[in-house]
Scaffold this motif. Structure first.
Motif, PDB file in Angstrom:
ATOM      1  N   GLU A 152       3.411 -29.457   9.595  1.00  0.00           N
ATOM      2  CA  GLU A 152       3.400 -30.079  11.016  1.00  0.00           C
ATOM      3  C   GLU A 152       2.784 -31.663  11.023  1.00  0.00           C
ATOM      4  O   GLU A 152       2.309 -31.877   9.951  1.00  0.00           O
ATOM      5  CB  GLU A 152       2.236 -29.253  12.060  1.00  0.00           C
ATOM      6  N   GLU A 153       3.303 -32.245  11.693  1.00  0.00           N
ATOM      7  CA  GLU A 153       2.854 -33.781  12.055  1.00  0.00           C
ATOM      8  C   GLU A 153       1.362 -33.950  12.277  1.00  0.00           C
ATOM      9  O   GLU A 153       0.970 -33.290  13.191  1.00  0.00           O
ATOM     10  CB  GLU A 153       3.717 -34.401  13.029  1.00  0.00           C
ATOM     11  N   SER A 154       0.744 -34.627  11.386  1.00  0.00           N
ATOM     12  CA  SER A 154      -0.784 -34.537  11.782  1.00  0.00           C
ATOM     13  C   SER A 154      -0.816 -35.382  12.853  1.00  0.00           C
ATOM     14  O   SER A 154      -0.218 -36.304  13.296  1.00  0.00           O
ATOM     15  CB  SER A 154      -1.640 -35.223  10.321  1.00  0.00           C
ATOM     16  N   GLU A 155      -2.248 -35.283  13.478  1.00  0.00           N
ATOM     17  CA  GLU A 155      -2.438 -35.963  14.769  1.00  0.00           C
ATOM     18  C   GLU A 155      -2.673 -37.456  14.423  1.00  0.00           C
ATOM     19  O   GLU A 155      -2.054 -38.282  15.152  1.00  0.00           O
ATOM     20  CB  GLU A 155      -4.105 -35.544  15.228  1.00  0.00           C
ATOM     21  N   LEU A 156      -2.948 -37.992  13.277  1.00  0.00           N
ATOM     22  CA  LEU A 156      -2.927 -39.282  12.836  1.00  0.00           C
ATOM     23  C   LEU A 156      -1.567 -39.856  13.015  1.00  0.00           C
ATOM     24  O   LEU A 156      -1.376 -41.027  13.342  1.00  0.00           O
ATOM     25  CB  LEU A 156      -3.727 -39.699  11.420  1.00  0.00           C
ATOM     26  N   GLN A 164      -8.956 -29.488  13.615  1.00  0.00           N
ATOM     27  CA  GLN A 164      -8.026 -29.866  14.341  1.00  0.00           C
ATOM     28  C   GLN A 164      -7.026 -28.574  15.134  1.00  0.00           C
ATOM     29  O   GLN A 164      -6.795 -28.517  15.980  1.00  0.00           O
ATOM     30  CB  GLN A 164      -6.972 -30.633  13.871  1.00  0.00           C
ATOM     31  N   ASP A 165      -7.401 -27.387  14.436  1.00  0.00           N
ATOM     32  CA  ASP A 165      -6.676 -26.112  14.476  1.00  0.00           C
ATOM     33  C   ASP A 165      -7.770 -25.470  15.352  1.00  0.00           C
ATOM     34  O   ASP A 165      -8.859 -25.050  15.038  1.00  0.00           O
ATOM     35  CB  ASP A 165      -6.433 -25.677  13.337  1.00  0.00           C
ATOM     36  N   ALA A 166      -7.506 -25.162  16.727  1.00  0.00           N
ATOM     37  CA  ALA A 166      -8.406 -24.464  17.469  1.00  0.00           C
ATOM     38  C   ALA A 166      -8.406 -23.108  17.406  1.00  0.00           C
ATOM     39  O   ALA A 166      -9.520 -22.170  17.378  1.00  0.00           O
ATOM     40  CB  ALA A 166      -7.914 -24.572  19.149  1.00  0.00           C
ATOM     41  N   SER A 167      -7.449 -22.559  16.446  1.00  0.00           N
ATOM     42  CA  SER A 167      -7.281 -20.937  16.064  1.00  0.00           C
ATOM     43  C   SER A 167      -8.401 -20.581  15.356  1.00  0.00           C
ATOM     44  O   SER A 167      -9.065 -19.658  14.784  1.00  0.00           O
ATOM     45  CB  SER A 167      -6.041 -20.435  15.549  1.00  0.00           C
ATOM     46  N   LEU A 168      -9.012 -22.026  14.359  1.00  0.00           N
ATOM     47  CA  LEU A 168     -10.001 -21.598  13.339  1.00  0.00           C
ATOM     48  C   LEU A 168     -11.440 -21.616  14.056  1.00  0.00           C
ATOM     49  O   LEU A 168     -12.426 -21.290  13.389  1.00  0.00           O
ATOM     50  CB  LEU A 168      -9.998 -22.731  12.341  1.00  0.00           C
ATOM     51  N   ALA A 169     -11.550 -22.108  15.360  1.00  0.00           N
ATOM     52  CA  ALA A 169     -12.899 -21.998  15.843  1.00  0.00           C
ATOM     53  C   ALA A 169     -13.507 -20.672  15.856  1.00  0.00           C
ATOM     54  O   ALA A 169     -14.810 -20.638  15.705  1.00  0.00           O
ATOM     55  CB  ALA A 169     -12.767 -22.551  17.205  1.00  0.00           C
ATOM     56  N   ALA A 170     -12.779 -19.459  16.242  1.00  0.00           N
ATOM     57  CA  ALA A 170     -13.381 -18.307  16.319  1.00  0.00           C
ATOM     58  C   ALA A 170     -13.992 -18.020  14.821  1.00  0.00           C
ATOM     59  O   ALA A 170     -15.098 -17.264  14.700  1.00  0.00           O
ATOM     60  CB  ALA A 170     -12.519 -17.127  16.669  1.00  0.00           C
ATOM     61  N   PHE A 178     -10.147 -45.116  11.663  1.00  0.00           N
ATOM     62  CA  PHE A 178      -9.269 -43.955  11.982  1.00  0.00           C
ATOM     63  C   PHE A 178      -8.848 -42.991  10.914  1.00  0.00           C
ATOM     64  O   PHE A 178      -9.287 -41.756  11.006  1.00  0.00           O
ATOM     65  CB  PHE A 178      -7.888 -44.565  12.894  1.00  0.00           C
ATOM     66  N   ALA A 179      -8.697 -43.748  10.131  1.00  0.00           N
ATOM     67  CA  ALA A 179      -8.068 -42.775   8.645  1.00  0.00           C
ATOM     68  C   ALA A 179      -9.135 -42.043   8.268  1.00  0.00           C
ATOM     69  O   ALA A 179      -9.292 -40.694   7.778  1.00  0.00           O
ATOM     70  CB  ALA A 179      -7.453 -43.736   7.557  1.00  0.00           C
ATOM     71  N   GLY A 180     -10.447 -42.672   8.090  1.00  0.00           N
ATOM     72  CA  GLY A 180     -11.711 -41.876   7.492  1.00  0.00           C
ATOM     73  C   GLY A 180     -11.970 -40.730   8.471  1.00  0.00           C
ATOM     74  O   GLY A 180     -12.562 -39.765   7.815  1.00  0.00           O
ATOM     75  N   ILE A 181     -12.087 -41.111   9.763  1.00  0.00           N
ATOM     76  CA  ILE A 181     -12.465 -39.935  10.610  1.00  0.00           C
ATOM     77  C   ILE A 181     -11.415 -38.590  10.544  1.00  0.00           C
ATOM     78  O   ILE A 181     -11.830 -37.579  10.625  1.00  0.00           O
ATOM     79  CB  ILE A 181     -12.582 -40.519  12.018  1.00  0.00           C
ATOM     80  N   ASN A 182     -10.267 -38.909  10.502  1.00  0.00           N
ATOM     81  CA  ASN A 182      -9.171 -37.997  10.524  1.00  0.00           C
ATOM     82  C   ASN A 182      -8.972 -37.257   9.098  1.00  0.00           C
ATOM     83  O   ASN A 182      -8.883 -36.088   9.263  1.00  0.00           O
ATOM     84  CB  ASN A 182      -7.736 -38.752  10.744  1.00  0.00           C
ATOM     85  N   GLU A 183      -9.375 -37.850   8.193  1.00  0.00           N
ATOM     86  CA  GLU A 183      -9.599 -37.207   6.804  1.00  0.00           C
ATOM     87  C   GLU A 183     -10.923 -36.149   6.901  1.00  0.00           C
ATOM     88  O   GLU A 183     -10.576 -35.035   6.537  1.00  0.00           O
ATOM     89  CB  GLU A 183      -9.872 -38.186   5.767  1.00  0.00           C
TER      90      GLU A 183
END
Length: 444
Positions: A376-380, A337-343, A324-329
């Motif tokens: 903000e609180e991270s997803e992990l 995680q931020d959809a606004s960066l996709a574009a 979990f921790a390695g993937i989240n890193e």
């Protein structure tokens, strides 16, 4: 007597030179030296078969130079499975098996698009590519270098001997993004073959037994074609599993076992994106194709990973909680995680896949993610907090004693006092009753 003996002497037998082999045979079987030798030997043993083999060779040459008349033919031809540009035929040099290859590797085990052993051939120069040659000398599948999106070399898990899968992702063949209309008639497929490291007597002194030499040869062809691509290997700086490799304890594992629906496969988190293999449907998530990544069904031992693209949400289940921790890193590092960066990532896609460009793009994405989500609180953290709350609730339920319901706080104090060895005098009765009243008020 001498005259008679002279006339009775055995006459030497005049041997005839074997007729020359038809040139069509040499051309048709140019890419398979062993098979060509067997054909020549058969003709030498039975010269009457020369015409038959010549006709067979002519037929092979006609078939390889012309496109198949029926696109639904059972045997997968080049136009059906190679992912060539816009579904159009490749250059004659790549499709013609008689054209000389720059590098040849016989007996290679392919798993996609066909599970079979072929001869792997690499053709360099600008119109070069990668192709698989069947036992009959025909091109079974191929892809031009200019139509290659990415090439990966990934270690195969759970094998006693070291094996690596080379995975070629064609343009519009990542298994994630919709295929353009002009490609739907013959959608491109990935190409996967296995390289097994040399061991024991097969090791050549001074030569790398691993896949490095093949990767260098592929890289050479990609450079000659002007693509700027390179073979992508797993990198511990990007991700390495916290779960050790079961069959080789000393080796790092770069995969995470995951389920897509009912099918089990492996996720690899690389410098250019996430790839899931090795069974169909294989999927490659380019950074630019990822809107966001989230976690669901977070339990004590497993969790699910959801990758959101512009057109779909794809969920991978039963990932080991240890990773979990390695993937989240990795997710935070690349700003996934931020959809606004996709574009923004899609706008920079040309730089993402270039040599050296992927690291720069990853650094920019990570910096942007860090600036925007610092408070903000991270997803992990959120998932861990919810898991902790759930465990606390379960512990409270375990501690609840139905038999104590209705007892006052004073009665509880009485019991505790007795266990501690203390006793109450008769003069303290009123004081105890006062405590009971106070306890009843607290409960209400």
């Amino acid at each position: 007597m001498a005259f008679i003996a002279l006339n009775n002497a055995p006459v030497p037998i005049q041997t005839r030179a074997p007729p020359p082999h038809p040139k069509e045979i040499d051309v048709a079987f140019a890419s398979n030296h062993e098979l060509r030798k067997r054909v020549h030997a058969a003709i030498d043993q039975n010269p009457t078969q020369s015409t038959l083999f010549r006709d067979i060779s002519t037929y092979i040459l006609d078939q390889t130079s012309a496109a198949p008349a029926d696109p639904t033919t059972k045997k997968r031809k080049l136009q059906d499975s190679s992912g060539l540009q816009n579904g159009a035929p490749a250059t004659n040099r790549l499709t013609n098996s008689s054209s000389k290859a720059w590098r040849t590797y016989p007996g290679v085990s392919f798993s996609i698009p066909q599970r079979k052993k072929f001869t792997l051939e690499l053709l360099d120069q600008q119109d070069g590519g990668i192709r698989a040659i069947g036992a009959n000398g025909s091109v079974e599948c191929a892809i031009a270098c200019k139509d290659v999106d990415q090439v990966f070399c990934l270690p195969v898990p759970e094998k006693a001997k070291k094996q690596h899968n080379f995975v070629i992702i064609p343009v519009h063949g990542d298994g994630v993004a919709p295929v353009p209309d002009e490609w739907k008639a013959s959608p491109p497929e990935p190409i996967v073959w296995t390289f097994e490291e040399a061991t024991g007597k097969n090791v050549v002194e001074g030569e790398d037994p691993g896949p490095g030499l093949v990767a260098e040869a592929i890289h050479h062809c990609l450079i000659q074609a002007g693509t700027g691509k390179q073979v992508i290997f797993p990198d511990a700086n990007e991700f390495a599993s916290a779960v050790p490799e079961n069959h080789r304890k000393g080796d790092k594992a770069y995969h995470v076992k995951a389920h897509r629906g009912s099918k089990e496969g492996y996720l690899y988190f690389t410098a250019v994106g996430i790839i899931y293999g090795f069974k169909k449907p294989l999927a490659y998530f380019d950074f630019a194709a990822i809107n966001s990544i989230s976690y669901t069904a977070v339990l004590r031992n497993t969790f699910n990973l959801v990758i959101t693209t512009p057109t779909a949400e794809i969920e991978f289940g039963m990932l080991d909680q240890t990773d979990f921790a390695g993937i989240n890193e990795y997710v935070q590092k690349h700003g996934l995680q931020d959809a606004s960066l996709a574009a923004d990532r899609r706008a920079k896609k040309l730089n993402v896949n270039k040599v050296g460009g992927n690291k720069e793009g990853a650094a920019n994405g990570a910096q942007a993610s860090g600036d925007g989500d610092a408070d903000e609180e991270s997803e992990l953290q959120k998932a861990e907090r919810e898991l902790q709350d759930k465990e606390d609730d379960e512990e409270d339920d375990d501690d609840f004693d139905p038999g104590s319901e209705g007892e006052s706080e004073g009665e509880g104090s009485d019991s505790e006092g007795e266990e501690a060895g203390g006793s109450y005098e008769e003069g303290d009765t009123a004081e105890m009753e006062d405590d009971d009243v106070d306890g009843d008020h607290m409960e209400h």
